[in-house]
Design an enzyme around this catalytic site. Sequence first.
Site, PDB file in Angstrom:
ATOM      1  N   HIS A  79       7.774   8.789 -27.057  1.00 44.64           N
ATOM      2  CA  HIS A  79       6.798   9.681 -26.416  1.00 44.64           C
ATOM      3  C   HIS A  79       7.082  11.154 -26.778  1.00 44.64           C
ATOM      4  CE1 HIS A  79       4.110  11.335 -23.401  1.00 44.64           C
ATOM      5  NE2 HIS A  79       5.113  12.046 -22.906  1.00 44.64           N
ATOM      6  N   ARG A  87      -2.204  22.147 -13.739  1.00 41.22           N
ATOM      7  CA  ARG A  87      -1.255  21.090 -14.141  1.00 41.22           C
ATOM      8  C   ARG A  87      -1.589  20.531 -15.527  1.00 41.22           C
ATOM      9  NH1 ARG A  87       1.503  16.111 -10.664  1.00 41.22           N
ATOM     10  NH2 ARG A  87       2.684  15.325 -12.456  1.00 41.22           N
ATOM     11  N   GLU A 112      -3.761  17.711 -10.561  1.00 42.92           N
ATOM     12  CA  GLU A 112      -4.271  18.150 -11.865  1.00 42.92           C
ATOM     13  C   GLU A 112      -5.762  18.475 -11.841  1.00 42.92           C
ATOM     14  OE1 GLU A 112      -2.395  16.246 -15.314  1.00 42.92           O
ATOM     15  OE2 GLU A 112      -4.298  16.480 -16.361  1.00 42.92           O
ATOM     16  N   HIS A 137      -0.183  16.590 -25.707  1.00 40.62           N
ATOM     17  CA  HIS A 137      -0.247  15.188 -25.273  1.00 40.62           C
ATOM     18  C   HIS A 137      -1.521  14.478 -25.739  1.00 40.62           C
ATOM     19  CE1 HIS A 137       3.216  16.312 -22.956  1.00 40.62           C
ATOM     20  NE2 HIS A 137       3.285  15.160 -22.329  1.00 40.62           N
ATOM     21  N   LYS A 189       8.096  23.037 -13.837  1.00 40.89           N
ATOM     22  CA  LYS A 189       7.236  21.907 -13.461  1.00 40.89           C
ATOM     23  C   LYS A 189       7.015  21.866 -11.956  1.00 40.89           C
ATOM     24  CE  LYS A 189       5.871  17.228 -14.005  1.00 40.89           C
ATOM     25  NZ  LYS A 189       5.875  15.998 -14.780  1.00 40.89           N
ATOM     26  N   LYS A 208       3.465  11.389 -11.014  1.00 42.96           N
ATOM     27  CA  LYS A 208       2.567  10.579 -11.849  1.00 42.96           C
ATOM     28  C   LYS A 208       3.268   9.260 -12.153  1.00 42.96           C
ATOM     29  CE  LYS A 208      -0.254  13.998 -14.262  1.00 42.96           C
ATOM     30  NZ  LYS A 208      -0.612  14.563 -15.587  1.00 42.96           N
ATOM     31  N   HIS A 213      -0.628  11.293 -27.397  1.00 43.53           N
ATOM     32  CA  HIS A 213      -0.995   9.969 -26.873  1.00 43.53           C
ATOM     33  C   HIS A 213      -1.766   9.184 -27.927  1.00 43.53           C
ATOM     34  CE1 HIS A 213      -0.626  11.173 -22.329  1.00 43.53           C
ATOM     35  NE2 HIS A 213       0.540  10.931 -22.899  1.00 43.53           N
ATOM     36  N   GLU A 267       9.828  17.943 -24.726  1.00 44.04           N
ATOM     37  CA  GLU A 267       9.230  18.340 -23.433  1.00 44.04           C
ATOM     38  C   GLU A 267       9.859  19.644 -22.926  1.00 44.04           C
ATOM     39  OE1 GLU A 267       6.594  16.875 -22.275  1.00 44.04           O
ATOM     40  OE2 GLU A 267       6.673  14.695 -22.518  1.00 44.04           O
ATOM     41  N   ASN A 298       0.192  19.139 -20.273  1.00 47.97           N
ATOM     42  CA  ASN A 298      -0.197  18.164 -21.297  1.00 47.97           C
ATOM     43  C   ASN A 298      -0.314  18.798 -22.681  1.00 47.97           C
ATOM     44  OD1 ASN A 298      -0.422  15.734 -19.812  1.00 47.97           O
ATOM     45  ND2 ASN A 298      -2.225  16.585 -18.814  1.00 47.97           N
ATOM     46  N   ARG A 336       0.811  -1.243   0.000  1.00 52.02           N
ATOM     47  CA  ARG A 336       0.000   0.000   0.000  1.00 52.02           C
ATOM     48  C   ARG A 336       0.833   1.277   0.000  1.00 52.02           C
ATOM     49  NH1 ARG A 336      -3.265  -2.734   3.933  1.00 52.02           N
ATOM     50  NH2 ARG A 336      -4.946  -3.821   2.861  1.00 52.02           N
TER      51      ARG A 336
HETATM   52  P1  NAD Z   1      12.440   5.450 -21.960  1.00 56.27           P
HETATM   53  O1  NAD Z   1      12.294   5.297 -20.523  1.00 56.27           O
HETATM   54  O2  NAD Z   1      11.901   4.374 -22.847  1.00 56.27           O
HETATM   55  O3  NAD Z   1      13.991   5.676 -22.288  1.00 56.27           O
HETATM   56  C1  NAD Z   1      14.377   5.856 -23.617  1.00 56.27           C
HETATM   57  C2  NAD Z   1      15.463   4.869 -24.051  1.00 56.27           C
HETATM   58  O4  NAD Z   1      16.722   5.317 -23.573  1.00 56.27           O
HETATM   59  C3  NAD Z   1      15.290   3.467 -23.510  1.00 56.27           C
HETATM   60  O5  NAD Z   1      15.719   2.552 -24.483  1.00 56.27           O
HETATM   61  C4  NAD Z   1      16.252   3.439 -22.328  1.00 56.27           C
HETATM   62  O6  NAD Z   1      16.676   2.151 -21.987  1.00 56.27           O
HETATM   63  C5  NAD Z   1      17.374   4.281 -22.834  1.00 56.27           C
HETATM   64  N1  NAD Z   1      18.179   4.968 -21.843  1.00 56.27           N
HETATM   65  C6  NAD Z   1      17.764   5.550 -20.694  1.00 56.27           C
HETATM   66  N2  NAD Z   1      18.771   6.226 -20.134  1.00 56.27           N
HETATM   67  C7  NAD Z   1      19.853   6.046 -20.914  1.00 56.27           C
HETATM   68  C8  NAD Z   1      21.186   6.502 -20.860  1.00 56.27           C
HETATM   69  N3  NAD Z   1      21.587   7.352 -19.915  1.00 56.27           N
HETATM   70  N4  NAD Z   1      22.048   6.105 -21.821  1.00 56.27           N
HETATM   71  C9  NAD Z   1      21.617   5.280 -22.823  1.00 56.27           C
HETATM   72  N5  NAD Z   1      20.360   4.846 -22.949  1.00 56.27           N
HETATM   73  C10 NAD Z   1      19.490   5.225 -22.001  1.00 56.27           C
HETATM   74  O7  NAD Z   1      11.772   6.810 -22.481  1.00 56.27           O
HETATM   75  P2  NAD Z   1      11.702   8.278 -21.856  1.00 56.27           P
HETATM   76  O8  NAD Z   1      11.622   9.174 -23.015  1.00 56.27           O
HETATM   77  O9  NAD Z   1      12.705   8.501 -20.827  1.00 56.27           O
HETATM   78  O10 NAD Z   1      10.283   8.257 -21.114  1.00 56.27           O
HETATM   79  C11 NAD Z   1       9.088   8.120 -21.821  1.00 56.27           C
HETATM   80  C12 NAD Z   1       8.033   7.616 -20.876  1.00 56.27           C
HETATM   81  O11 NAD Z   1       7.835   8.585 -19.843  1.00 56.27           O
HETATM   82  C13 NAD Z   1       6.689   7.392 -21.516  1.00 56.27           C
HETATM   83  O12 NAD Z   1       6.158   6.169 -21.090  1.00 56.27           O
HETATM   84  C14 NAD Z   1       5.844   8.533 -20.993  1.00 56.27           C
HETATM   85  O13 NAD Z   1       4.482   8.210 -20.918  1.00 56.27           O
HETATM   86  C15 NAD Z   1       6.447   8.759 -19.650  1.00 56.27           C
HETATM   87  N6  NAD Z   1       6.242  10.107 -19.114  1.00 56.27           N
HETATM   88  C16 NAD Z   1       5.785  10.206 -17.849  1.00 56.27           C
HETATM   89  C17 NAD Z   1       5.618  11.448 -17.287  1.00 56.27           C
HETATM   90  C18 NAD Z   1       5.174  11.568 -15.855  1.00 56.27           C
HETATM   91  O14 NAD Z   1       4.873  12.673 -15.423  1.00 56.27           O
HETATM   92  N7  NAD Z   1       5.168  10.496 -15.115  1.00 56.27           N
HETATM   93  C19 NAD Z   1       5.916  12.601 -18.025  1.00 56.27           C
HETATM   94  C20 NAD Z   1       6.401  12.457 -19.313  1.00 56.27           C
HETATM   95  C21 NAD Z   1       6.560  11.191 -19.850  1.00 56.27           C
HETATM   96  N1  GLY Z   2       3.803  15.259 -17.825  1.00 57.56           N
HETATM   97  C1  GLY Z   2       2.574  15.818 -17.354  1.00 57.56           C
HETATM   98  C2  GLY Z   2       2.484  15.930 -15.890  1.00 57.56           C
HETATM   99  O1  GLY Z   2       3.355  15.533 -15.151  1.00 57.56           O
HETATM  100  O2  GLY Z   2       1.492  16.414 -15.402  1.00 57.56           O
END
Ligand code: NAD
Ligand code: GLY
Length: 358
Positions: A262, A238, A234, A245, A224, A140, A249, A182, A242, A118
């Site tokens: 993404h 907030r 949100e 997005h 942010k 998130k 998405h 971003e 997006n 939990r």
């Molecule tokens: P990712 O996590 O898939 O990483 C991108 C690629 O880079 C992967 O292949 C990873 O293994 C590789 N990688 C990571 N760090 C590395 C490094 N230092 N050197 C070499 N390779 C490396 O993608 P991302 O762009 O980091 O994240 C996208 C995800 O984040 C999506 O799922 C999206 O929905 C999510 N997201 C979440 C939020 C939130 O607020 N929680 C906000 C924006 C995006």
């Molecule tokens: N990436 C959108 C948020 O964190 O609200």
Amino acid sequence: MNVLTVALAERSYPILIGPGLLEDAALLSRHVPAGDVLLVSNTTVAPLYAGRLKQGLGDRRIVEAILPDGESYKTMDTFTRLLDVPMANRLARDCVVVALGGGVVGDMAGFAAACYQRGVTFVQVPTTLLAQVDSSVGGKTGVNHPGGKNMIGAFHQPVAVIADTDTLSTLPPRELRAGLAEVIKYGLIHDAAFFDWLEVNIDHLLAGNAAALTHAIRRSCEIKAAIVGRDERESGERALLNLGHTFGHAIESAAGYGTWLHGEAVGAGMLMAAGMSRELGNLSDADLARVRALLHRANLPLSAPGISPSTALEYMKMDKKVQSGRIRLVLMKRIGQAYVTPDYPAAALQATLEAYFG
Ligand code: NAD
Ligand code: GLY
């Protein structure tokens, strides 16, 4: 090192940005609470950085959960397997989940931390530009559903974000560009001067210039953190984060998770939002041209050929911002000022979809 704060009363936490943080044992012992660690990473990042981080974490029990790499694995199935690891190792409620990787690892590890017993303590160690400027901050967490992006998840804030900028040196160029989408978002929604700075510095950022990247990460996190501090769940402001997005998405879901990055989908989506804002007479031709030019210089996609407008619209209807059947969109008044609205002529959305999809 730059230190920022996400101000959420008793759940406030620091964002630490700088080089060499993974090896900084003193810093890690200050910010990763004592106790057993569940280190969550993936098959790409763990071989690069898990050794350094484990050394920095010092003499404590560390259990590793190494996930397959990729957006297509951000699923309930992977999540269930992830939770098998603390169960099998009998980690107690005082354990700390440490997410080492990009947004996919961070979102899934955070969701595991939100759900295991939990809710347990959670630290983000983001290693992509996108994760350092966005996904590691704000709490998130979650996974995708075949019907829609990030549809299953929870809000669960970390107790610290430790962004070691040295990790960006191994990031593939395509991933760096996705992260820049971003970064550009923050200029578009909130800070025209930052957008000006990005126009001047985009080539330095693309070249991986450390000083430029650190400035971009810091300014992005400042914006942010301030927005999350005012609207954690949100209920209002907030949603501006997006921008692009809802379109983005839909692109990611329709194309199949992992086909578009993404950040790439968000980049194209922001141009669509800007184009629709122009269609509505809100954004000037000059601002639209600047948005397009910067995204183009960042080598981000500017449209989504291969996905029909009607398919895109179906996925947009599954967006988390839908209220009473209306798709709420983030649109722009000018560079540096965005707004959220459910009120726009359906014809304007249709014209936008036809201009950029298909
Ligand atoms: P990712 O996590 O898939 O990483 C991108 C690629 O880079 C992967 O292949 C990873 O293994 C590789 N990688 C990571 N760090 C590395 C490094 N230092 N050197 C070499 N390779 C490396 O993608 P991302 O762009 O980091 O994240 C996208 C995800 O984040 C999506 O799922 C999206 O929905 C999510 N997201 C979440 C939020 C939130 O607020 N929680 C906000 C924006 C995006
Ligand atoms: N990436 C959108 C948020 O964190 O609200």
